[in-house]
Design an enzyme around this catalytic site. Structure first.
Site, short mmCIF file in Angstrom:
data_model
loop_
_atom_site.label_atom_id
_atom_site.label_comp_id
_atom_site.label_asym_id
_atom_site.label_seq_id
_atom_site.Cartn_x
_atom_site.Cartn_y
_atom_site.Cartn_z
N SER A 57 0.84 -1.21 0.00
CA SER A 57 0.00 0.00 0.00
C SER A 57 0.87 1.26 0.00
CB SER A 57 -0.95 0.01 1.21
OG SER A 57 -0.22 0.06 2.42
N HIS A 58 2.18 1.12 0.26
CA HIS A 58 3.07 2.28 0.27
C HIS A 58 4.34 2.04 -0.52
CE1 HIS A 58 0.15 3.25 3.32
NE2 HIS A 58 0.45 4.51 3.08
N HIS A 130 4.02 13.40 4.21
CA HIS A 130 4.41 12.00 4.40
C HIS A 130 3.42 11.14 3.63
CE1 HIS A 130 6.02 8.41 6.21
NE2 HIS A 130 6.83 9.09 7.00
N ALA A 132 4.20 7.73 2.90
CA ALA A 132 4.88 6.43 2.89
C ALA A 132 4.53 5.61 4.11
CB ALA A 132 6.39 6.68 2.85
N ASP A 198 -4.88 0.73 1.31
CA ASP A 198 -5.44 -0.61 1.10
C ASP A 198 -6.87 -0.54 0.60
OD1 ASP A 198 -3.42 -2.51 1.51
OD2 ASP A 198 -3.53 -2.26 3.68
N ARG A 313 3.42 -15.45 15.48
CA ARG A 313 3.75 -14.38 14.51
C ARG A 313 3.89 -13.06 15.25
NH1 ARG A 313 2.86 -9.99 11.32
NH2 ARG A 313 1.79 -10.16 9.31
P1 NDP Z 1 -1.37 -3.75 9.07
O1 NDP Z 1 -2.68 -3.78 9.74
O2 NDP Z 1 -1.18 -4.56 7.84
O3 NDP Z 1 -0.22 -4.16 10.09
C1 NDP Z 1 -0.02 -3.41 11.24
C2 NDP Z 1 1.09 -4.03 12.09
O4 NDP Z 1 0.61 -5.24 12.66
C3 NDP Z 1 2.33 -4.41 11.29
O5 NDP Z 1 3.46 -4.16 12.06
C4 NDP Z 1 2.12 -5.90 11.03
O6 NDP Z 1 3.34 -6.61 10.86
C5 NDP Z 1 1.43 -6.33 12.27
N1 NDP Z 1 0.55 -7.47 12.09
C6 NDP Z 1 -0.37 -7.65 11.11
N2 NDP Z 1 -1.02 -8.82 11.30
C7 NDP Z 1 -0.51 -9.39 12.42
C8 NDP Z 1 -0.76 -10.58 13.12
N3 NDP Z 1 -1.68 -11.45 12.72
N4 NDP Z 1 -0.02 -10.84 14.24
C9 NDP Z 1 0.92 -9.98 14.66
N5 NDP Z 1 1.20 -8.81 14.03
C10 NDP Z 1 0.50 -8.52 12.92
O7 NDP Z 1 -0.96 -2.23 8.72
P2 NDP Z 1 -1.90 -0.99 8.45
O8 NDP Z 1 -2.86 -1.38 7.39
O9 NDP Z 1 -2.42 -0.47 9.72
O10 NDP Z 1 -0.85 0.05 7.87
C11 NDP Z 1 -0.23 -0.20 6.62
C12 NDP Z 1 0.82 0.82 6.33
O11 NDP Z 1 0.21 2.05 5.98
C13 NDP Z 1 1.79 1.14 7.46
O12 NDP Z 1 3.11 0.99 6.96
C14 NDP Z 1 1.53 2.59 7.78
O13 NDP Z 1 2.66 3.34 8.19
C15 NDP Z 1 1.03 3.10 6.44
N6 NDP Z 1 0.27 4.33 6.61
C16 NDP Z 1 0.87 5.52 6.31
C17 NDP Z 1 0.19 6.71 6.49
C18 NDP Z 1 0.85 8.02 6.25
O14 NDP Z 1 0.22 9.03 6.49
N7 NDP Z 1 2.05 8.07 5.79
C19 NDP Z 1 -1.19 6.73 6.96
C20 NDP Z 1 -1.71 5.41 7.28
C21 NDP Z 1 -1.01 4.26 7.09
P3 NDP Z 1 3.89 -6.93 9.36
O15 NDP Z 1 4.43 -5.63 8.85
O16 NDP Z 1 4.93 -7.98 9.54
O17 NDP Z 1 2.71 -7.42 8.56
O1 PYC Z 2 -2.71 4.68 3.53
O2 PYC Z 2 -3.88 5.87 4.93
C1 PYC Z 2 -2.96 5.75 4.11
C2 PYC Z 2 -2.11 6.92 3.82
C3 PYC Z 2 -2.40 8.23 4.04
C4 PYC Z 2 -1.30 8.95 3.61
C5 PYC Z 2 -0.39 8.08 3.13
N1 PYC Z 2 -0.90 6.84 3.29
#
Ligand code: NDP
Ligand code: PYC
Length: 348
Positions: A57-58, A130, A132, A198, A313
Protein backbone atom coordinates in the site's frame (compact mmCIF):
# COMPACT_ATOMS: atom_id res chain seq x y z
CA UNK A 1 -1.92 -5.80 2.21
CA UNK A 2 -4.92 -8.09 2.42
CA UNK A 3 -4.50 -11.77 1.53
CA UNK A 4 -6.91 -11.31 -1.38
CA UNK A 5 -4.71 -8.50 -2.74
CA UNK A 6 -1.64 -10.72 -2.42
CA UNK A 7 -3.44 -13.51 -4.29
CA UNK A 8 -4.31 -11.13 -7.14
CA UNK A 9 -0.67 -10.01 -7.39
CA UNK A 10 0.40 -13.65 -7.47
CA UNK A 11 -1.81 -14.30 -10.55
CA UNK A 12 -0.43 -11.46 -12.72
CA UNK A 13 2.68 -11.95 -14.91
CA UNK A 14 5.60 -10.94 -12.72
CA UNK A 15 9.15 -9.71 -13.23
CA UNK A 16 11.85 -9.53 -10.57
CA UNK A 17 14.20 -6.62 -9.84
CA UNK A 18 16.86 -6.46 -7.16
CA UNK A 19 16.74 -3.61 -4.64
CA UNK A 20 19.44 -1.43 -6.29
CA UNK A 21 17.73 -1.77 -9.70
CA UNK A 22 14.30 -0.81 -8.36
CA UNK A 23 15.79 2.05 -6.32
CA UNK A 24 17.59 3.33 -9.40
CA UNK A 25 14.41 3.15 -11.52
CA UNK A 26 12.38 5.04 -8.92
CA UNK A 27 15.14 7.61 -8.46
CA UNK A 28 15.09 8.33 -12.20
CA UNK A 29 11.29 8.72 -12.06
CA UNK A 30 11.46 11.26 -9.25
CA UNK A 31 14.25 13.19 -10.97
CA UNK A 32 12.31 13.24 -14.25
CA UNK A 33 9.33 14.67 -12.42
CA UNK A 34 11.01 17.61 -10.81
CA UNK A 35 12.55 16.62 -7.50
CA UNK A 36 16.09 17.48 -6.43
CA UNK A 37 18.69 14.72 -6.54
CA UNK A 38 18.60 14.37 -2.74
CA UNK A 39 14.80 14.13 -2.59
CA UNK A 40 14.84 11.56 -5.42
CA UNK A 41 17.49 9.54 -3.60
CA UNK A 42 15.62 9.48 -0.27
CA UNK A 43 12.14 8.82 -1.68
CA UNK A 44 13.33 6.13 -4.08
CA UNK A 45 15.15 4.33 -1.28
CA UNK A 46 12.06 4.53 0.95
CA UNK A 47 9.62 3.37 -1.72
CA UNK A 48 11.84 0.54 -3.02
CA UNK A 49 12.38 -0.81 0.50
CA UNK A 50 8.61 -0.74 1.11
CA UNK A 51 8.06 -2.77 -2.08
CA UNK A 52 10.88 -5.17 -1.13
CA UNK A 53 9.17 -5.87 2.21
CA UNK A 54 5.71 -6.31 0.71
CA UNK A 55 4.37 -3.01 2.09
CA UNK A 56 2.38 -2.75 -1.11
CA UNK A 57 0.00 0.00 0.00
CA UNK A 58 3.07 2.28 0.27
CA UNK A 59 5.38 0.88 -2.38
CA UNK A 60 5.34 1.53 -6.12
CA UNK A 61 1.55 1.78 -5.94
CA UNK A 62 2.17 5.31 -4.57
CA UNK A 63 4.27 6.56 -7.50
CA UNK A 64 1.36 8.07 -9.50
CA UNK A 65 0.20 9.89 -6.34
CA UNK A 66 3.70 11.27 -5.73
CA UNK A 67 3.92 12.46 -9.33
CA UNK A 68 0.45 14.01 -9.51
CA UNK A 69 1.14 15.83 -6.22
CA UNK A 70 4.43 17.16 -7.60
CA UNK A 71 2.82 18.17 -10.90
CA UNK A 72 0.02 20.01 -9.09
CA UNK A 73 2.53 22.21 -7.26
CA UNK A 74 1.12 21.01 -3.93
CA UNK A 75 4.42 19.59 -2.65
CA UNK A 76 7.86 21.10 -3.16
CA UNK A 77 10.14 18.42 -4.60
CA UNK A 78 13.10 20.79 -4.42
CA UNK A 79 12.65 21.80 -0.77
CA UNK A 80 15.78 22.02 1.36
CA UNK A 81 14.91 21.15 4.99
CA UNK A 82 15.99 23.65 7.65
CA UNK A 83 17.31 21.84 10.73
CA UNK A 84 17.05 23.67 14.07
CA UNK A 85 19.12 22.65 17.13
CA UNK A 86 16.47 23.62 19.69
CA UNK A 87 17.68 22.13 23.01
CA UNK A 88 19.90 19.29 24.34
CA UNK A 89 17.17 16.76 23.55
CA UNK A 90 15.19 18.53 20.85
CA UNK A 91 15.67 18.91 17.09
CA UNK A 92 13.11 20.61 14.87
CA UNK A 93 12.94 20.73 11.08
CA UNK A 94 10.97 22.98 8.79
CA UNK A 95 10.57 20.71 5.75
CA UNK A 96 9.74 23.72 3.56
CA UNK A 97 6.61 22.15 2.13
CA UNK A 98 8.65 19.18 0.95
CA UNK A 99 8.66 15.53 2.01
CA UNK A 100 9.21 14.39 5.59
CA UNK A 101 11.82 11.72 4.80
CA UNK A 102 14.46 14.14 3.44
CA UNK A 103 13.80 16.26 6.55
CA UNK A 104 14.49 13.24 8.74
CA UNK A 105 17.60 12.42 6.71
CA UNK A 106 18.89 15.98 7.17
CA UNK A 107 18.35 15.88 10.95
CA UNK A 108 19.37 12.28 11.59
CA UNK A 109 22.98 12.74 12.68
CA UNK A 110 22.11 15.55 15.11
CA UNK A 111 19.17 13.56 16.50
CA UNK A 112 21.38 10.49 16.99
CA UNK A 113 24.12 12.40 18.78
CA UNK A 114 21.56 14.04 21.09
CA UNK A 115 19.89 10.70 21.87
CA UNK A 116 23.26 9.13 22.62
CA UNK A 117 24.38 11.97 24.91
CA UNK A 118 21.07 12.89 26.63
CA UNK A 119 19.54 9.40 26.56
CA UNK A 120 16.48 10.68 24.71
CA UNK A 121 15.89 13.07 21.83
CA UNK A 122 12.81 14.29 20.02
CA UNK A 123 12.60 15.27 16.36
CA UNK A 124 9.70 17.53 15.40
CA UNK A 125 9.15 17.84 11.66
CA UNK A 126 6.63 20.41 10.41
CA UNK A 127 5.50 21.79 7.08
CA UNK A 128 6.06 18.31 5.64
CA UNK A 129 4.35 15.71 3.44
CA UNK A 130 4.41 12.00 4.40
CA UNK A 131 3.07 9.58 1.81
CA UNK A 132 4.88 6.43 2.89
CA UNK A 133 5.02 3.56 5.35
CA UNK A 134 6.34 4.67 8.73
CA UNK A 135 8.48 1.65 9.67
CA UNK A 136 11.42 2.79 7.48
CA UNK A 137 11.63 5.88 9.71
CA UNK A 138 12.11 3.88 12.93
CA UNK A 139 13.65 0.51 12.07
CA UNK A 140 17.16 1.86 11.28
CA UNK A 141 17.39 3.35 14.80
CA UNK A 142 16.67 -0.04 16.37
CA UNK A 143 19.33 -1.56 14.11
CA UNK A 144 21.72 0.83 15.87
CA UNK A 145 20.58 -0.28 19.34
CA UNK A 146 18.06 2.52 19.97
CA UNK A 147 14.34 2.51 20.69
CA UNK A 148 12.29 4.68 18.31
CA UNK A 149 8.67 5.75 18.17
CA UNK A 150 7.16 7.83 15.39
CA UNK A 151 3.76 9.27 14.63
CA UNK A 152 2.46 11.07 11.57
CA UNK A 153 -0.97 12.45 10.81
CA UNK A 154 -2.49 12.36 7.33
CA UNK A 155 -5.70 13.71 5.76
CA UNK A 156 -9.28 13.85 7.04
CA UNK A 157 -10.94 10.52 6.24
CA UNK A 158 -11.61 8.91 9.64
CA UNK A 159 -14.72 9.47 11.78
CA UNK A 160 -13.75 9.85 15.47
CA UNK A 161 -15.53 7.23 17.59
CA UNK A 162 -18.96 8.56 18.52
CA UNK A 163 -18.87 11.36 15.90
CA UNK A 164 -20.89 11.73 12.69
CA UNK A 165 -18.35 13.08 10.21
CA UNK A 166 -14.68 12.44 9.37
CA UNK A 167 -12.00 14.58 11.02
CA UNK A 168 -8.90 12.51 11.81
CA UNK A 169 -6.36 11.13 9.38
CA UNK A 170 -5.37 7.47 9.17
CA UNK A 171 -2.57 8.51 11.55
CA UNK A 172 -0.07 5.66 11.86
CA UNK A 173 2.17 4.84 14.82
CA UNK A 174 5.45 2.99 14.32
CA UNK A 175 7.69 1.54 17.03
CA UNK A 176 11.04 -0.18 16.81
CA UNK A 177 13.22 -1.75 19.49
CA UNK A 178 16.44 -3.75 19.36
CA UNK A 179 16.31 -7.44 20.21
CA UNK A 180 19.36 -9.53 20.99
CA UNK A 181 20.25 -12.03 18.27
CA UNK A 182 17.34 -11.17 15.99
CA UNK A 183 15.87 -8.47 13.82
CA UNK A 184 14.41 -5.52 15.71
CA UNK A 185 10.89 -5.69 17.06
CA UNK A 186 8.88 -3.38 14.81
CA UNK A 187 5.24 -2.57 14.46
CA UNK A 188 3.72 0.01 12.16
CA UNK A 189 -0.03 0.46 12.19
CA UNK A 190 -2.61 2.92 10.98
CA UNK A 191 -5.01 3.97 13.75
CA UNK A 192 -7.82 3.59 11.21
CA UNK A 193 -9.36 0.13 10.81
CA UNK A 194 -7.57 -0.09 7.45
CA UNK A 195 -5.05 2.13 5.67
CA UNK A 196 -6.49 4.40 2.99
CA UNK A 197 -4.02 2.87 0.54
CA UNK A 198 -5.44 -0.61 1.10
CA UNK A 199 -8.95 0.69 0.42
CA UNK A 200 -7.71 2.12 -2.90
CA UNK A 201 -6.05 -1.20 -3.77
CA UNK A 202 -9.24 -3.15 -2.92
CA UNK A 203 -11.27 -0.80 -5.14
CA UNK A 204 -8.81 -1.19 -8.00
CA UNK A 205 -8.99 -4.98 -7.69
CA UNK A 206 -12.77 -5.09 -7.37
CA UNK A 207 -12.69 -6.59 -3.89
CA UNK A 208 -15.01 -6.04 -0.94
CA UNK A 209 -13.60 -5.12 2.49
CA UNK A 210 -14.29 -6.98 5.74
CA UNK A 211 -17.08 -5.45 7.87
CA UNK A 212 -16.21 -2.64 10.28
CA UNK A 213 -13.76 -0.71 8.10
CA UNK A 214 -15.87 2.23 7.00
CA UNK A 215 -19.10 3.99 6.20
CA UNK A 216 -20.70 5.36 3.04
CA UNK A 217 -21.63 9.02 2.37
CA UNK A 218 -24.79 8.57 4.49
CA UNK A 219 -22.82 7.25 7.44
CA UNK A 220 -24.07 3.70 6.91
CA UNK A 221 -21.66 0.78 7.39
CA UNK A 222 -20.33 -0.53 4.07
CA UNK A 223 -17.87 -3.11 2.79
CA UNK A 224 -17.65 -1.40 -0.62
CA UNK A 225 -14.29 0.41 -0.98
CA UNK A 226 -15.77 2.69 -3.67
CA UNK A 227 -18.50 3.85 -1.28
CA UNK A 228 -15.86 4.66 1.35
CA UNK A 229 -13.69 6.58 -1.11
CA UNK A 230 -16.60 8.36 -2.80
CA UNK A 231 -17.86 10.59 0.01
CA UNK A 232 -17.72 7.95 2.75
CA UNK A 233 -15.12 7.57 5.49
CA UNK A 234 -13.05 5.11 7.49
CA UNK A 235 -13.52 4.13 11.12
CA UNK A 236 -10.80 4.02 13.78
CA UNK A 237 -9.58 0.53 14.74
CA UNK A 238 -10.82 -0.73 18.10
CA UNK A 239 -13.62 1.82 18.59
CA UNK A 240 -12.94 4.42 21.28
CA UNK A 241 -9.43 3.07 21.93
CA UNK A 242 -8.13 3.51 18.39
CA UNK A 243 -9.92 6.83 18.24
CA UNK A 244 -8.03 8.04 21.34
CA UNK A 245 -4.73 6.97 19.78
CA UNK A 246 -5.62 8.79 16.56
CA UNK A 247 -6.36 11.93 18.57
CA UNK A 248 -2.97 11.54 20.27
CA UNK A 249 -1.29 11.33 16.87
CA UNK A 250 -3.00 14.59 15.79
CA UNK A 251 -1.71 16.25 18.98
CA UNK A 252 1.86 14.94 18.84
CA UNK A 253 2.47 14.96 15.08
CA UNK A 254 0.73 18.27 14.38
CA UNK A 255 0.05 20.44 17.46
CA UNK A 256 3.40 19.67 19.08
CA UNK A 257 5.50 20.05 15.93
CA UNK A 258 3.77 23.10 14.46
CA UNK A 259 2.41 21.06 11.53
CA UNK A 260 -1.15 21.02 10.22
CA UNK A 261 -3.88 18.90 11.75
CA UNK A 262 -5.30 16.45 9.21
CA UNK A 263 -8.34 18.72 8.76
CA UNK A 264 -6.39 21.97 8.43
CA UNK A 265 -5.00 21.94 4.92
CA UNK A 266 -7.00 22.62 1.79
CA UNK A 267 -5.68 21.00 -1.39
CA UNK A 268 -8.77 21.74 -3.46
CA UNK A 269 -6.87 24.27 -5.59
CA UNK A 270 -4.30 21.60 -6.50
CA UNK A 271 -6.03 18.92 -8.58
CA UNK A 272 -4.01 15.70 -8.33
CA UNK A 273 -2.65 16.53 -4.86
CA UNK A 274 -2.58 13.42 -2.68
CA UNK A 275 0.21 13.94 -0.14
CA UNK A 276 -0.95 15.06 3.34
CA UNK A 277 0.70 18.36 4.40
CA UNK A 278 1.05 17.81 8.13
CA UNK A 279 3.84 17.03 10.63
CA UNK A 280 5.74 14.12 12.15
CA UNK A 281 7.18 13.40 15.58
CA UNK A 282 10.02 10.96 16.23
CA UNK A 283 11.26 10.02 19.71
CA UNK A 284 14.57 8.19 20.01
CA UNK A 285 15.76 6.63 23.28
CA UNK A 286 19.19 5.20 24.01
CA UNK A 287 18.54 2.24 26.34
CA UNK A 288 22.15 2.29 27.51
CA UNK A 289 21.12 5.13 29.84
CA UNK A 290 18.31 3.10 31.39
CA UNK A 291 17.40 -0.29 32.83
CA UNK A 292 20.96 -1.41 33.46
CA UNK A 293 21.82 -1.30 29.74
CA UNK A 294 20.32 -4.79 29.12
CA UNK A 295 17.41 -3.72 26.98
CA UNK A 296 18.13 -5.92 23.95
CA UNK A 297 18.47 -9.04 26.15
CA UNK A 298 15.25 -8.12 27.97
CA UNK A 299 13.33 -7.59 24.75
CA UNK A 300 14.61 -10.96 23.49
CA UNK A 301 13.38 -12.54 26.73
CA UNK A 302 9.94 -10.97 26.34
CA UNK A 303 9.62 -12.39 22.81
CA UNK A 304 10.75 -15.84 24.00
CA UNK A 305 8.07 -15.78 26.70
CA UNK A 306 5.44 -14.66 24.17
CA UNK A 307 6.44 -17.57 21.96
CA UNK A 308 6.35 -19.94 24.94
CA UNK A 309 2.68 -19.11 25.46
CA UNK A 310 1.89 -19.92 21.85
CA UNK A 311 2.61 -16.79 19.82
CA UNK A 312 3.64 -17.73 16.29
CA UNK A 313 3.75 -14.38 14.51
CA UNK A 314 5.33 -11.18 15.74
CA UNK A 315 4.57 -7.85 14.09
CA UNK A 316 7.29 -7.38 11.50
CA UNK A 317 7.62 -11.14 10.81
CA UNK A 318 5.68 -10.99 7.53
CA UNK A 319 7.84 -8.11 6.33
CA UNK A 320 11.08 -9.77 7.33
CA UNK A 321 10.00 -12.96 5.57
CA UNK A 322 9.04 -11.04 2.43
CA UNK A 323 12.35 -9.14 2.60
CA UNK A 324 14.32 -12.37 2.78
CA UNK A 325 12.44 -13.73 -0.25
CA UNK A 326 13.00 -10.48 -2.18
CA UNK A 327 16.69 -10.54 -1.40
CA UNK A 328 16.93 -14.13 -2.60
CA UNK A 329 14.75 -14.01 -5.72
CA UNK A 330 14.34 -10.28 -6.45
CA UNK A 331 11.40 -7.98 -5.78
CA UNK A 332 8.32 -9.23 -7.65
CA UNK A 333 6.55 -6.58 -9.71
CA UNK A 334 3.57 -7.07 -11.97
CA UNK A 335 4.96 -6.82 -15.52
CA UNK A 336 2.40 -4.17 -16.48
CA UNK A 337 3.32 -2.08 -13.42
CA UNK A 338 7.02 -2.34 -14.24
CA UNK A 339 6.35 -1.25 -17.83
CA UNK A 340 4.46 1.80 -16.51
CA UNK A 341 7.35 2.64 -14.18
CA UNK A 342 9.89 2.36 -16.99
CA UNK A 343 7.76 4.63 -19.15
CA UNK A 344 7.62 7.20 -16.35
CA UNK A 345 11.40 7.08 -15.98
CA UNK A 346 11.77 7.76 -19.70
CA UNK A 347 9.28 10.66 -19.80
CA UNK A 348 10.73 14.02 -20.71
P1 NDP B 1 -1.37 -3.75 9.07
O1 NDP B 1 -2.68 -3.78 9.74
O2 NDP B 1 -1.18 -4.56 7.84
O3 NDP B 1 -0.22 -4.16 10.09
C1 NDP B 1 -0.02 -3.41 11.24
C2 NDP B 1 1.09 -4.03 12.09
O4 NDP B 1 0.61 -5.24 12.66
C3 NDP B 1 2.33 -4.41 11.29
O5 NDP B 1 3.46 -4.16 12.06
C4 NDP B 1 2.12 -5.90 11.03
O6 NDP B 1 3.34 -6.61 10.86
C5 NDP B 1 1.43 -6.33 12.27
N1 NDP B 1 0.55 -7.47 12.09
C6 NDP B 1 -0.37 -7.65 11.11
N2 NDP B 1 -1.02 -8.82 11.30
C7 NDP B 1 -0.51 -9.39 12.42
C8 NDP B 1 -0.76 -10.58 13.12
N3 NDP B 1 -1.68 -11.45 12.72
N4 NDP B 1 -0.02 -10.84 14.24
C9 NDP B 1 0.92 -9.98 14.66
N5 NDP B 1 1.20 -8.81 14.03
C10 NDP B 1 0.50 -8.52 12.92
O7 NDP B 1 -0.96 -2.23 8.72
P2 NDP B 1 -1.90 -0.99 8.45
O8 NDP B 1 -2.86 -1.38 7.39
O9 NDP B 1 -2.42 -0.47 9.72
O10 NDP B 1 -0.85 0.05 7.87
C11 NDP B 1 -0.23 -0.20 6.62
C12 NDP B 1 0.82 0.82 6.33
O11 NDP B 1 0.21 2.05 5.98
C13 NDP B 1 1.79 1.14 7.46
O12 NDP B 1 3.11 0.99 6.96
C14 NDP B 1 1.53 2.59 7.78
O13 NDP B 1 2.66 3.34 8.19
C15 NDP B 1 1.03 3.10 6.44
N6 NDP B 1 0.27 4.33 6.61
C16 NDP B 1 0.87 5.52 6.31
C17 NDP B 1 0.19 6.71 6.49
C18 NDP B 1 0.85 8.02 6.25
O14 NDP B 1 0.22 9.03 6.49
N7 NDP B 1 2.05 8.07 5.79
C19 NDP B 1 -1.19 6.73 6.96
C20 NDP B 1 -1.71 5.41 7.28
C21 NDP B 1 -1.01 4.26 7.09
P3 NDP B 1 3.89 -6.93 9.36
O15 NDP B 1 4.43 -5.63 8.85
O16 NDP B 1 4.93 -7.98 9.54
O17 NDP B 1 2.71 -7.42 8.56
O1 PYC C 1 -2.71 4.68 3.53
O2 PYC C 1 -3.88 5.87 4.93
C1 PYC C 1 -2.96 5.75 4.11
C2 PYC C 1 -2.11 6.92 3.82
C3 PYC C 1 -2.40 8.23 4.04
C4 PYC C 1 -1.30 8.95 3.61
C5 PYC C 1 -0.39 8.08 3.13
N1 PYC C 1 -0.90 6.84 3.29
Amino acid sequence: MTEANQATLAQAPVEYLDLPALTDLLQRIFLRHGTSAEVARVLADNCARAERDGSHSHGVFRIPGYLSSLASGWVNGQAVPQVEDVAPGVVAVDAGGGFAQPALAAARELLLSKARSAGIAVLAIRNSHHFAALWPDVEPFAEEGLVALSLVNSMTCVVPHGAQRPLFGTNPIAFAAPREGAEPIVFDLATSAIAHGDVQIAKRQGQQLPPGMGVDRDGQPTCDPAAILDGGALLPFGGHKGSALSMMVELLAAALTGGNFSFEFDWSQHPGAQTPWTGQLLIVIDPNHLGGGRFAQRSGELVRQMQAVGLERMPGDRRYRTRAKSLEHGIPLAAAELARLRALAAEA
